[in-house]
Design an enzyme around this catalytic site. Sequence first.
Site, mmCIF file in Angstrom:
data_model
loop_
_atom_site.group_PDB
_atom_site.id
_atom_site.type_symbol
_atom_site.label_atom_id
_atom_site.label_comp_id
_atom_site.label_asym_id
_atom_site.label_seq_id
_atom_site.Cartn_x
_atom_site.Cartn_y
_atom_site.Cartn_z
ATOM 1 N N LYS A 78 -13.502 -30.951 19.369
ATOM 2 C CA LYS A 78 -14.688 -31.712 19.015
ATOM 3 C C LYS A 78 -14.453 -32.477 17.722
ATOM 4 O O LYS A 78 -13.953 -31.885 16.774
ATOM 5 C CB LYS A 78 -15.845 -30.741 18.835
ATOM 6 C CG LYS A 78 -17.147 -31.347 18.398
ATOM 7 C CD LYS A 78 -18.160 -30.263 18.212
ATOM 8 C CE LYS A 78 -19.448 -30.876 17.741
ATOM 9 N NZ LYS A 78 -20.435 -29.889 17.379
ATOM 10 N N SER A 82 -22.559 -36.809 19.307
ATOM 11 C CA SER A 82 -23.689 -37.713 19.103
ATOM 12 C C SER A 82 -23.278 -39.092 18.588
ATOM 13 O O SER A 82 -23.798 -40.111 19.047
ATOM 14 C CB SER A 82 -24.689 -37.067 18.150
ATOM 15 O OG SER A 82 -24.070 -36.738 16.921
ATOM 16 N N LYS A 90 -19.127 -29.994 5.114
ATOM 17 C CA LYS A 90 -18.717 -28.819 5.896
ATOM 18 C C LYS A 90 -17.193 -28.630 5.893
ATOM 19 O O LYS A 90 -16.633 -27.948 6.733
ATOM 20 C CB LYS A 90 -19.260 -28.945 7.324
ATOM 21 C CG LYS A 90 -20.795 -28.979 7.374
ATOM 22 C CD LYS A 90 -21.340 -28.779 8.798
ATOM 23 C CE LYS A 90 -22.876 -28.670 8.784
ATOM 24 N NZ LYS A 90 -23.429 -28.365 10.135
ATOM 25 N N LYS A 114 -12.742 -27.710 15.821
ATOM 26 C CA LYS A 114 -13.895 -28.524 15.443
ATOM 27 C C LYS A 114 -13.617 -29.152 14.084
ATOM 28 O O LYS A 114 -13.395 -28.455 13.097
ATOM 29 C CB LYS A 114 -15.159 -27.677 15.377
ATOM 30 C CG LYS A 114 -16.378 -28.476 14.923
ATOM 31 C CD LYS A 114 -17.662 -27.718 15.091
ATOM 32 C CE LYS A 114 -18.835 -28.517 14.561
ATOM 33 N NZ LYS A 114 -20.120 -27.815 14.757
HETATM 34 C C1 PBG Z 1 -23.834 -27.169 14.598
HETATM 35 C C2 PBG Z 1 -23.356 -28.207 15.541
HETATM 36 C C3 PBG Z 1 -23.130 -29.555 15.253
HETATM 37 C C4 PBG Z 1 -22.826 -30.167 16.468
HETATM 38 C C5 PBG Z 1 -22.839 -29.180 17.447
HETATM 39 N N1 PBG Z 1 -23.164 -27.972 16.852
HETATM 40 C C6 PBG Z 1 -23.260 -30.303 13.982
HETATM 41 C C7 PBG Z 1 -22.408 -29.945 12.844
HETATM 42 O O1 PBG Z 1 -21.452 -29.185 12.934
HETATM 43 O O2 PBG Z 1 -22.731 -30.436 11.771
HETATM 44 C C8 PBG Z 1 -22.553 -31.619 16.650
HETATM 45 C C9 PBG Z 1 -22.879 -32.204 17.983
HETATM 46 C C10 PBG Z 1 -22.961 -33.679 18.034
HETATM 47 O O3 PBG Z 1 -22.752 -34.403 17.027
HETATM 48 O O4 PBG Z 1 -23.230 -34.179 19.124
HETATM 49 N N2 PBG Z 1 -22.940 -26.216 14.194
#
Ligand code: PBG
Length: 324
Positions: free
Chosen positions: A249, A275, A218, A196
């Site tokens: 991701k 998203s 983050k 991620k």
């Molecule tokens: C939270 C999480 C996030 C997403 C999935 N779980 C956001 C982040 O890490 O800030 C993102 C999903 C998306 O953007 O569709 N841990």
Amino acid sequence: MYLQRRNRILRSNAAIRSMVAETTLTPSDFIAPLFIDEGANYQFEIPSMKGYYRYSLDLTIKEVKELWSLGIKSVLLFVKAPDNVKDNTGKEAWNKDGLMQRSIKAIKDAVPEMVVMTDVALDPYSIYGHDGIVENGEIINDGTVEALVKMSVSHAEAGADFVAPSDMMDGRIGAIRAALEQNNFTKVGIMAYSAKYASCFYGPFRDALDSAPGFGDKKTYQMNYANRIEAIKETLMDIEEGADIVMVKPAMAYLDIIREIKNAVNVPVSAYHVSGEYAMIKAAAQMGWLDENKAIIESLTSIKRAGADLIATYFAKDAVKLLG
Ligand code: PBG
């Protein structure tokens, strides 16, 4: 002109093209993310995700029934926690009467065969909007893992089929697996967000859950998008620690990573079409600059071609309808 080989023969009409297509999408490829809120008969269109809603639980159930009837086999749950339950311990995350726990039960009651996956990270419950516990301005690892373990066991108790840790703390998969074993949840799987990346493409999601980080970013836990080898390291470690499914991701800017991981592992690989990737297609389509339906199918096909066995996408329902 004499040619020994004419490659265009295999592209000459739709029937032949579909016969030799190397990649095809099917409804069971998709995981549908759902945003759940308190209330009844309530829906809120996420401003940066046109056509995508946060629903109260009753409407979520309606949505899950429709997804199942379309052939979609899995949902990935996210809840929007009210501000008054947020703190720096994340303890609402393992409240057995919390919105997530109630949602898991209600969905499994309504559509028992639907595979229910749950997001495991503290950000919806954190006053700081971070995925972990904050001490002296830092996101601490080991204390956060303890919280994620409690959260995962609580989701399993509520009836989740898979927990999906999306936090990128070190050692969380092994700790969660051990806790599931100790508590006799031997049928609960782990879909690990293994690779991620710290990505700007999560922007609209943070609008959806009101979970943007209150300070900093983050980057001390999510990966640097400049890196490829690190993704393999993270993924192999998660598998060793007990991940059943691994995830990359975001998806479309990371197709190379999906392929590398697919080639390196022997567990199913999923990809999260996030998203921001949804928002880009929606926005361009709204301007009349892209054909939305074609963009959806081409995007999802490319993610599957890259090596994803499963795709979490806000286009799951649209895609299934388009596939007919
Ligand atoms: C939270 C999480 C996030 C997403 C999935 N779980 C956001 C982040 O890490 O800030 C993102 C999903 C998306 O953007 O569709 N841990």
